[in-house]
Design an enzyme around this catalytic site. Structure first.
Site, short mmCIF file in Angstrom:
data_model
loop_
_atom_site.label_atom_id
_atom_site.label_comp_id
_atom_site.label_asym_id
_atom_site.label_seq_id
_atom_site.Cartn_x
_atom_site.Cartn_y
_atom_site.Cartn_z
N LYS A 1 0.73 -1.34 0.14
CA LYS A 1 -0.17 0.03 -0.13
C LYS A 1 0.76 1.12 -0.03
CE LYS A 1 -4.00 0.26 2.56
NZ LYS A 1 -4.71 0.06 3.89
C1 E4P Z 1 -8.28 0.11 4.05
O1 E4P Z 1 -7.54 -0.38 3.37
C2 E4P Z 1 -7.99 1.41 5.05
O2 E4P Z 1 -6.76 1.43 5.63
C3 E4P Z 1 -9.06 1.61 5.90
O3 E4P Z 1 -10.06 1.02 5.50
C4 E4P Z 1 -9.10 2.62 6.44
O4 E4P Z 1 -10.13 3.04 7.34
P1 E4P Z 1 -10.37 4.38 8.19
O5 E4P Z 1 -10.66 5.52 7.22
O6 E4P Z 1 -11.45 4.12 9.05
O7 E4P Z 1 -9.04 4.52 8.97
#
Ligand code: E4P
Length: 235
Positions: free
Chosen positions: A85
């Site tokens: 990521k």
């Molecule tokens: C997924 O890839 C993300 O890291 C996650 O869904 C982020 O969620 P948040 O906005 O609740 O931190």
């Protein structure tokens, strides 16, 4: 449409893998820590093994783009199903598209993350990201409609034959899941606490209760009818 689990919780991942609804998993450092991971490499390797061939997203932990490249190359050696990521920009607003592009050229799968707008999504797709992660909850936080962003990105990807897949993350309610699915998400990454809510319904329970009760009565009647038929035939 695929469902990923937005979690590093081994037990939860096992439970939902066994139910046949998990196609992959996403994590970030906060999720890893919340779910008890104290060693990133050890945690990621364990999750990657648990997931088999399904992709596991592991996020870089730096703002520095050279360090992102180094981390991503290392993460990719931990398991074949690890996707790295990379945020679309770092916290200083510097573009990370070059990092996404380089890694993609090296054959490392990239999940371009923290995407909050259509323009960010199409640039990430152009740079070669395998996945573009649109953060639905955070789009809503900013007063925009995530369904519109998701639908527009999906239309654009199709129009231009892009291979990138939309992951919708930052799920805050069960309704976010339905909205994302109907807006054209290829994948929704769901925190495990929402999965039981998706499965259950009070009236389904009541319906099943009625059927079970009826079935008990019916079986009793069938058994009586069977004994009567048997005694008639022996007379
Ligand atoms: C997924 O890839 C993300 O890291 C996650 O869904 C982020 O969620 P948040 O906005 O609740 O931190």
């Amino acid at each position: 449409m695929q469902i990923f689990i937005d979690s590093a919780d081994v037990k939860q991942i096992e439970v939902w893998l066994a139910q046949g609804v998990v196609d992959g998993a996403t994590t970030n450092p906060s999720i890893m820590f919340k779910d008890g991971v104290t060693d990133l490499e050890e945690g990621a390797r364990k999750l990657a093994t648990l997931l088999g061939d399904r992709p596991l997203s592991v996020e870089v932990t730096t703002n520095d783009r050279e360090t992102m490249l180094k981390q991503a190359r290392e993460f990719a050696t931990w398991a074949r199903n690890i996707v790295v990521k990379i945020p679309i920009v770092n916290e200083h607003g510097e573009s990370c598209l070059g990092v996404i592009h380089r890694l993609t050229q090296e054959g490392i799968g990239v999940n371009a993350t923290a995407i909050l707008s259509f323009n960010q999504a199409i640039l990430a797709a152009k740079a070669g990201a395998t996945y573009v992660s649109i953060f639905a909850g955070r789009v809503s936080d900013e007063g925009s409609d995530p369904s519109v962003v998701i639908r527009n990105v999906r239309t654009w990807l199709k129009e231009w034959d892009s291979a990138a897949h939309i992951i919708v993350g930052s799920i805050r309610t069960v309704m976010d899941i339905q909205n994302a699915a109907l807006a054209g998400a290829h994948i929704i990454t769901i925190p495990p606490q929402f999965l039981p809510k998706m499965v259950d319904h009070r009236y389904t329970r009541e319906t099943v209760r009625q059927f079970v009760q009826d079935a008990e009565r019916t079986l009793e009647q069938m058994s009586k009818a069977k004994s009567q038929a048997a005694s008639t035939s022996t007379r």
